[in-house]
Design a protein around this motif. Structure first.
Motif, short mmCIF file in Angstrom:
data_model
loop_
_atom_site.label_atom_id
_atom_site.label_comp_id
_atom_site.label_asym_id
_atom_site.label_seq_id
_atom_site.Cartn_x
_atom_site.Cartn_y
_atom_site.Cartn_z
N VAL A 1 30.36 34.84 38.76
CA VAL A 1 31.34 33.82 38.22
C VAL A 1 30.57 33.66 37.13
O VAL A 1 32.38 33.28 36.35
N PHE A 2 30.37 33.67 35.92
CA PHE A 2 30.23 33.84 35.00
C PHE A 2 31.23 35.02 33.96
O PHE A 2 32.16 34.31 33.25
N ALA A 3 31.08 36.00 34.67
CA ALA A 3 32.17 36.81 33.70
C ALA A 3 33.54 36.30 34.75
O ALA A 3 34.71 36.88 33.64
N GLU A 4 33.99 36.43 35.54
CA GLU A 4 35.11 35.36 35.56
C GLU A 4 35.61 34.70 35.23
O GLU A 4 36.87 34.23 34.12
N ASN A 5 35.11 33.10 35.02
CA ASN A 5 35.22 32.28 34.21
C ASN A 5 35.46 33.12 32.69
O ASN A 5 35.85 31.55 31.41
N TYR A 6 34.29 34.00 32.07
CA TYR A 6 34.39 33.80 30.56
C TYR A 6 35.71 34.69 30.42
O TYR A 6 36.22 34.38 29.49
N GLU A 7 36.21 35.64 31.39
CA GLU A 7 37.02 36.41 30.20
C GLU A 7 38.51 35.22 30.86
O GLU A 7 39.50 35.89 29.79
N LYS A 8 38.37 34.62 31.75
CA LYS A 8 39.56 34.11 31.78
C LYS A 8 39.71 32.92 30.96
O LYS A 8 40.76 31.86 30.10
N PHE A 9 38.95 31.36 30.14
CA PHE A 9 38.65 30.66 29.29
C PHE A 9 38.18 30.93 28.27
O PHE A 9 38.04 30.18 27.18
#
Length: 346
Positions: A35-43
């Motif tokens: 989840v960290f990776a997904e959100n870091y890439e997005k935000f």
């Protein structure tokens, strides 16, 4: 991690970077997965690339900070990774091996807005977020959520707790329990070990599989000791089955650091990215969307977001910080004591 795994990750980074447009500077960032990776890439990465169309950020998730350290060590003579996101305790070890370069306010102006504790090893590692240790509970089986770390010892939870503590979770829980007992973690951790043994009989597994979140969501256990950010995300996205309790005695954040790899071929682009990642704008957005505690001193959280990250006003006032350089010197010893005096004993 095996050399084969390290080489595979290194080859993947190289191949991915080569595939991107030649008119952009490729920037390889290795960091946390899931989840960290997904959100870091997005935000973080997406708005950065929008503001810097000449830089192409390639994010490679790593299983854990130890794997990242192994990769950086393997490629130290010819690094492909430019920026690494890793746990503070591993960052301190990497600095001891000369793997990260020193940053300065001239090239990374937002360093000026980071507190002194976040500027580690002479600005070789900079803290950018904190993920608080918390208690997860199953909202379908627990009618009265725990409000204190001492609730873990309640007999009603016998055989109903998952606690993976032979890692950073245990290292962070020790100072919390020590504080409750009125002891200084730099002088002794005996009170914390005693407290761990008080709730150990309630633990059904010290190795929750596949992880500490899934066993709560499935109803296998009532409670689990785990990280707040992902728990809050799962609460919102999985029907609210996972509840999150921030005990009144406060918590301690697992500190995540951002680091410029020594010898990076794209150091200037890396510094530009690090400066953005440390900005109040980026950290506020990540806190609001992912519930990771910000580090930049100019970030002002809404009461609602602050409560989801740190808990009640009482818990927020009790929030602790650790002397991580000192913790790094006793980290392995503490893990050994948890294994030997708590897990093996129970």
């Amino acid at each position: 991690m095996t050399n084969r795994t390290s080489l595979s990750l290194l080859a993947l980074l190289a191949a991915t970077g080569a595939a991107h447009a030649q008119d952009k500077t490729p920037l390889n960032v290795v960091g946390f997965s899931g989840v960290f990776a997904e959100n870091y890439e997005k935000f973080i990465i997406a708005p950065f690339e929008a503001a810097h169309p000449d830089i192409d950020v390639i994010y490679q998730p790593s299983k854990n900070s130890a794997e990242t350290l192994a990769l950086l060590t393997l490629q130290r003579s010819d690094p492909t990774v430019d920026v690494a996101l890793i746990d503070v305790s591993v960052a301190i070890k990497a600095n001891g091996e000369g793997l990260f370069a020193t940053l300065d306010e001239a090239s990374v102006p937002n360093l000026a807005d980071q507190p002194a504790w976040a500027r580690i090893d002479g600005d070789k590692s900079i803290a950018f977020s904190q993920d608080n240790l918390t208690i997860l509970y199953n909202t379908e089986t627990v009618s009265e959520p725990p409000t204190s770390w001492t609730d873990l010892a309640d007999p009603k939870y016998k055989g109903k707790i998952a606690a993976k503590l032979a890692d950073t979770r245990g290292v962070i829980l020790i100072p919390i329990l020590n504080k409750i007992a009125g002891a200084d973690y730099k002088e002794t951790i005996d009170p914390a070990i005693e407290a761990l043994n008080q709730f150990a009989p309630n633990v059904s597994t010290w190795e929750p599989a596949p992880d500490c979140y899934a066993v709560v969501q499935s109803g296998e256990v009532d409670l689990s000791i785990c990280w707040n950010g992902r728990s809050q995300y799962l609460h919102d996205t999985q029907g609210g089955i996972i509840g999150v309790s921030a005990p009144k005695e406060g918590s301690i954040g697992q500190t995540n650091t951002i680091n410029l790899v020594e010898g990076s071929a794209h150091a200037e682009a890396a510094k530009t990215f690090i400066n953005y990642a440390l900005s109040a704008e980026a950290q506020a957005t990540f806190a609001e969307k992912s519930f990771y505690g910000p580090v930049n001193t100019k970030v002002e959280l809404s009461p609602e977001v602050a409560t989801r990250i740190y808990g009640s006003p009482e818990a927020q006032a009790a929030q602790m910080s650790l002397d991580w350089p000192w913790i790094a010197t006793v980290y392995s010893e503490w893990i050994q004591r948890i294994n030997r005096e708590v897990i093996a004993f129970n």
